[in-house]
Enzyme design. Structure first.
Site, PDB file in Angstrom:
ATOM      1  N   ALA A 155     -39.582  27.281   3.212  1.00  0.00           N
ATOM      2  CA  ALA A 155     -38.808  27.483   4.631  1.00  0.00           C
ATOM      3  C   ALA A 155     -37.635  28.115   4.115  1.00  0.00           C
ATOM      4  CB  ALA A 155     -38.972  26.326   5.453  1.00  0.00           C
ATOM      5  N   CYS A 156     -36.681  27.488   3.185  1.00  0.00           N
ATOM      6  CA  CYS A 156     -35.297  27.831   3.014  1.00  0.00           C
ATOM      7  C   CYS A 156     -35.155  29.345   2.408  1.00  0.00           C
ATOM      8  CB  CYS A 156     -34.810  26.871   1.956  1.00  0.00           C
ATOM      9  SG  CYS A 156     -35.528  26.994   0.334  1.00  0.00           S
TER      10      CYS A 156
END
Length: 180
Positions: A155-156
């Site tokens: 996600a990052c």
């Protein structure tokens, strides 16, 4: 079929936990979701209720409290205690035996012999950190099974190990633990 207690912590991969809860329910399991406060901030507990037919547990005390010993009742029902996703924070608290929320108190109340399956999900650098590795090793030494996270885009925006295993993989492993 079987009673699964699903512990959910506040990882960006919580969306997969919703799918997992749905797949477990569709497979005939009774799923009792226990959420950390951070998880309940990311996703409404009502979503887990919608996919499992069971209102999730978030608090030990207060309006949502169902009984004096929710953690004991949940532990007694569990045929598998599954934590997905497991954050670095939750791994540390479980490894140290800290019981400061409903997920961790249920964990301590699980009877010996009941399978405990942890599915870590976090940033690759966090997963590789010596403290996280040490905590995951401690969990294994304490009788937990830890599924290896998937590799890929997280996600990052980084790439590497840290993805929550796919719900189908977790579902298969739960079935194996139950001898199905």
């Amino acid at each position: 079929m079987s009673a699964i207690v699903l512990g959910v912590s506040g990882s960006a991969s919580i969306y997969k936990a919703c799918d997992l809860a749905s797949q477990l329910t569709q497979s005939g399991h009774s799923v009792h979701t226990v959420m950390t406060h951070r998880a309940a901030e990311l996703v409404s507990p009502q979503l887990f209720e919608a996919v499992t037919g069971e209102a999730p547990y978030v608090d030990e005390f207060g309006e949502d409290r169902r009984g004096a010993m929710d953690h004991i009742e949940l532990a007694r029902q569990a045929e598998v205690f599954l934590v997905a996703p497991m954050t670095g924070d939750l791994a540390a608290r479980l490894a140290l035996g800290i019981a400061d929320d409903l997920v961790t108190t249920v964990s301590l109340a699980i009877q010996a012999g009941i399978p405990r399956l942890a599915c870590p999900a976090m940033n690759p650098n966090m997963l590789a950190h010596p403290a996280v590795r040490r905590n995951l090793t401690t969990l294994v030494e304490d009788g937990w099974e830890v599924m290896e996270p998937g590799v890929g885009h997280v996600a990052c925006g980084e790439e590497g190990a840290g993805r929550l295993p796919e719900p189908a993989e977790i579902l298969t492993r739960v079935g194996e633990l139950l001898g199905q």
